[in-house]
Design a protein around this motif. Structure first.
Motif, short mmCIF file in Angstrom:
data_model
loop_
_atom_site.label_atom_id
_atom_site.label_comp_id
_atom_site.label_asym_id
_atom_site.label_seq_id
_atom_site.Cartn_x
_atom_site.Cartn_y
_atom_site.Cartn_z
N ARG B 374 0.85 -1.21 0.00
CA ARG B 374 0.00 0.00 0.00
C ARG B 374 0.87 1.25 0.00
NH1 ARG B 374 -1.36 3.93 -1.01
NH2 ARG B 374 -3.04 5.28 -0.27
N MET B 375 1.90 1.21 0.85
CA MET B 375 2.78 2.37 0.97
C MET B 375 3.38 2.75 -0.40
SD MET B 375 6.30 2.53 3.15
CE MET B 375 7.02 1.22 2.17
N LEU B 376 3.74 1.70 -1.17
CA LEU B 376 4.41 1.97 -2.44
C LEU B 376 3.50 2.65 -3.46
CD1 LEU B 376 6.61 -1.20 -2.94
CD2 LEU B 376 7.25 1.05 -2.05
N LYS B 377 2.19 2.50 -3.25
CA LYS B 377 1.28 3.19 -4.18
C LYS B 377 1.31 4.68 -3.94
CE LYS B 377 -2.15 -0.46 -4.65
NZ LYS B 377 -3.45 -0.71 -4.04
N ILE B 414 -7.46 2.82 1.17
CA ILE B 414 -7.24 2.31 2.52
C ILE B 414 -6.93 0.82 2.47
CG2 ILE B 414 -8.22 2.13 4.88
CD1 ILE B 414 -7.99 5.02 3.76
N HIS B 415 -5.86 0.43 3.14
CA HIS B 415 -5.49 -0.99 3.19
C HIS B 415 -6.01 -1.57 4.51
CE1 HIS B 415 -3.08 -4.63 2.82
NE2 HIS B 415 -2.80 -4.47 4.09
N PHE B 416 -6.91 -2.54 4.42
CA PHE B 416 -7.42 -3.18 5.63
C PHE B 416 -6.69 -4.50 5.86
CE2 PHE B 416 -11.07 -0.59 4.30
CZ PHE B 416 -11.23 0.15 5.46
N PRO B 417 -5.91 -4.57 6.94
CA PRO B 417 -5.21 -5.84 7.21
C PRO B 417 -6.19 -6.90 7.69
CG PRO B 417 -4.82 -4.30 9.00
CD PRO B 417 -5.65 -3.57 7.99
N SER B 418 -5.74 -8.15 7.71
CA SER B 418 -6.61 -9.23 8.19
C SER B 418 -6.73 -9.14 9.71
CB SER B 418 -6.02 -10.58 7.80
OG SER B 418 -4.99 -10.93 8.71
#
Ligand code: B1M
Lengths: 214, 485
Positions: B374-377, B414-418
């Motif tokens: 996600r950060m790399l985007k 938004i990246h939702f982790p498991s």
């Protein structure tokens, strides 16, 4: 006077000052302090203190190497006398990394530490075959065969070394120590080795135990 | 904008590479393999009078650099493209070759069995942020002599992802090549769609062993990509300075590159490594040291300067359990590596100086990898200008929870982790049992493994793989292979 020189010797050994160790050893020889006394109560006593401090993490590898270098600067003067007076070394270890394995960093460190503790070390290098181990141990009249392996694929070579010695009916002439990340006490027992050593300090302690009272 | 991290300026890169050329030309490389020495001298390299050191001229190195591909692709066992290694692309891989396996119940290291490996392979199929698998650990229910090839056999059978692996011996290489040929069907198909990367390690300082240099040649001939894994250890078998260590890494890796490219121009390679700051206090090679990570990122920049895809053993930890040290060392490494654009980042699941593999950690690390992806985007504008109408909506509605803008962009922003990552407030956390990270990770493992999954490969190929492995097992004193349940 004798005590003074020997005490000074153990002290300068700890600082790793090779010139001072060399000078003091010469002085001790000139003062006719016995060869064995200079070796045991001066040089080896000093290295024992260094070894203890290393074990307690008070000093680190480079400090130990400096001391080992200084030890050798002193030992050089004693060697001809030891030969002449037929004084045996505290023990001889044939050491190597087993056949098929290139990992020699751990083995080299163990060799350095053993030398530092006063033992004679015959380093066969890496990729050493069972025949080379056993032949070298016989030729040099070694007390201990030390084997290192870091790969699971090369661990079985250690058993081959011991089996070869058994086959030649000379197994009991030597003690066998093994070390390296994939090994364990259990493995050492299974292959008939006398000890598994997990680091340099444990290797030195094992060898000391084996040659005690020799 | 893709966020990028740099440790070296152009001037320093030039100094390091020029120094490496000097050393290769004047100090040379010690090579313990006669046919590799002949290969190099046949191409004009000079040999020392004792026949051991080979001196490589700048021209020869340049020729090798010119023929090295700037990227290559990996394909899964079904032939689908999985990873494009080049530019600033980032792909993760689990750490490789652990000797021990962290037992879930006792939390103690033990030897792994085939059943542990099957759980790993199945789990890897579900690790969505880890593109390639590796032969992560060895099992001790087969003869030690086949412990390298047996891992690859299990990996090919039970997970379709391409594999980062390596042979321990010459014989190991042959078997491992044959297993891959069985999967692809022909040498040409294997070369055109590589399913694995093999590591080949120079020995510090400035040396190539017989086996490792032969591996480079064999891989080049078979079209199997190689990752060069130089391991200079600072202040021990390499200079104490990070810059000096980078010079040594460059020398060792360039020499491998020359061997590979002279064998077969255009052979795919990764400019990789597993260097470490040597910890003189404990006689260990910490992968979680910040200096180790800086060297990794530094050599990656040198690889990029040469336009060669890169790899590193980074994003792993020296901790013995799944504890805070395991988390911080892994995420620090994975984040730096991603920002630096290391193309293949090896480390997930690994603990204890590359000696111990943990499935719980693999599951946590998958989340770390997800976050770095996600950060790399980066931070990109998406219908954010002009923003007047959006703010008017916010003011009038009091929230943007169901706004079109939110619904459209929520998943790419938004990246939702498991559920492995704890995001509950304390009351809910308590209500749900107050479970620890390890327990959450274990739950996820069991959920994934319980899922129905298609068999990998056709029954014919599976049978062929089994025949190859069984033949090897029999050569090494086994009557049969461990039962696969
Ligand atoms: C005689 O009495 C004794 C007593 C005590 C003894 C003793 C003997 N020997 C050791 N001890 C003990 O005391 C020492 C001091 O404390 C300790 O020694 P150690 O050696 O444990 O500790 C050293 C001071 C520091 N540690 C080390 O030097 C080893 C570090 C790791 C990272 C490592 C290194 C550096 C290397 N490697 Co290699 N390497 C790894 C290692 C992972 C690890 N963390 O162990 C390991 C061992 N390697 C591995 C592999 C796979 C390989 N390596 C290879 C090559 C190399 C290098 C050449 C690059 C380099 C070695 C350089 C050298 N001159 O030794 C290849 C081997 C080729 C071959 N046939 O040997 C290759 C096969 C990789 C490839 N595909 O090409 C893995 C083995 C996996 C397995 N299941 O067996 C591995 C665990 C890393 C990994 N996870 O991939 C104790 O064990």
């Amino acid at each position: 006077m004798t005590n003074d020189i020997l005490t000074q010797l153990t002290q300068v050994l700890q600082t790793g000052d090779a010139t001072a160790v060399s000078d003091l050893t010469k002085l001790a020889i000139d003062q006719s302090i016995g060869t064995k006394i200079i070796l045991d109560d001066g040089l080896i006593a000093g290295m024992n203190i260094v070894g203890e401090r290393f074990k307690k993490h008070e000093i680190f590898l480079p400090d130990l190497l400096f001391s080992a270098k200084a030890f050798y600067a002193g030992l050089e003067h004693l060697k001809p006398l030891l030969l002449k007076e037929k004084i045996a070394s505290p023990g001889k270890v044939v050491i190597g990394t087993v056949q098929g394995d290139q990992h020699d960093i751990g083995k080299n460190l163990v060799g350095i530490m053993l030398e530092g503790a006063g033992f004679e070390v015959v380093d066969l290098g890496k990729d050493v075959s069972p025949e080379q181990f056993v032949d070298a141990a016989v030729e040099t009249n070694a007390d201990v065969i030390g084997m290192s392996a870091l790969l699971t694929t090369t661990m079985p070579v250690m058993k081959k070394v011991i089996d070869l010695a058994t086959e030649r009916k000379i197994k009991d002439q030597f003690k066998y120590i093994v070390g390296g990340a994939p090994l364990s006490d259990k493995f050492a027992k299974e292959i008939g080795a006398d000890a598994y050593c997990f680091d340099t300090v444990s290797a030195v302690e094992c060898v000391k135990g084996f040659v005690k009272g020799k | 904008m893709r966020p990028k991290l740099k440790f070296l300026d152009d001037e320093l890169i030039h100094k390091i590479t020029n120094e490496a050329y000097e050393l290769l030309e004047n100090v040379g490389i010690e090579i313990h393999n006669k046919s590799v020495i002949s290969l190099l001298t046949d191409h004009g390299a000079k040999l020392s009078s004792d026949g051991k050191r080979v001196f490589l001229s700048h021209d020869l190195i340049q020729k090798a650099l010119d023929s090295t591909p700037s990227s290559f692709k990996l394909y899964d066992t079904n032939g689908n493209e999985t990873a494009d290694l080049g530019g600033y692309n980032v792909h993760y891989t689990p750490g490789s070759c652990a000797i021990y396996f962290l037992d879930s119940e006792s939390d103690e290291p033990r030897h792994a069995k085939t059943s542990d490996y099957l759980r790993y392979a199945k789990l890897m199929r579900k690790m969505e942020y880890i593109a390639t698998q590796s032969t992560a650990f060895i099992t001790n229910d087969v003869a030690e002599q086949i412990s390298d090839s047996y891992r690859l056999y299990l990996s090919l059978l039970h997970c379709e992802k391409p594999i980062v692996t390596g042979a321990f011996t010459d014989n190991g290489f042959e078997v491992m090549k044959n297993l891959q040929l069985a999967v692809r069907g022909s040498a040409e198909a294997l070369a055109s769609k590589p399913v694995s990367v093999f590591s080949a390690c120079p020995t510090a300082p400035l040396k190539w062993s017989d086996i490792s240099s032969q591996n480079v040649v064999d891989c080049a001939n078979a079209g199997i990509p190689v990752e060069f894994v130089a391991m200079p250890l600072t202040g021990f078998v390499a200079p104490i300075t990070l810059t000096g260590t980078l010079v040594q890494h460059t020398v060792e890796t360039l020499s491998g590159l020359v061997i590979s490219q002279l064998t077969k121009p255009g052979a795919p390679v990764l400019w990789g490594g597993s260097p470490a700051v040597f910890d003189i206090r404990y006689e260990t090679t910490p992968m979680g040291d910040i200096g180790t990570m800086m060297i990794d990122c530094g050599y990656n920049e040198i690889g990029k300067h040469f336009k060669i895809p890169t790899q590193a053993y980074i994003g792993l930890s020296d901790a013995k359990h799944l504890d805070a040290q395991a988390g911080f060392e892994t995420s620090m490494g994975a984040t730096l590596a991603a920002l630096a654009g290391i193309n293949n980042i090896s480390g997930a699941g690994m603990l204890d100086f590359e000696n111990l593999f943990s499935l719980e950690k693999l599951v946590l690390d998958n989340q770390i990898c997800g976050m770095t992806h996600r950060m790399l985007k980066g931070i990109e504008p998406k219908e954010d200008f002009p923003s007047k109408s959006l703010f008017e909506e916010l003011i009038s509605e009091g929230h943007l929870l169901i706004a079109d803008h939110t619904r459209k962009h929520i998943h790419d922003e938004i990246h939702f982790p498991s559920a492995v990552i704890d995001r509950a407030n304390r009351s809910r956390y308590r209500e749900e049992g107050g479970v620890t990270l390890k327990q959450r990770a274990r739950k996820e493992i069991e959920q994934h493994i319980a899922e129905e999954m298609d068999e990998c490969l056709t029954p014919e190929i599976r049978k062929e793989l089994e025949n190859i492995m069984l033949t090897e097992a029999k050569k090494n004193g086994m009557d049969s292979l461990p039962k696969i349940i």
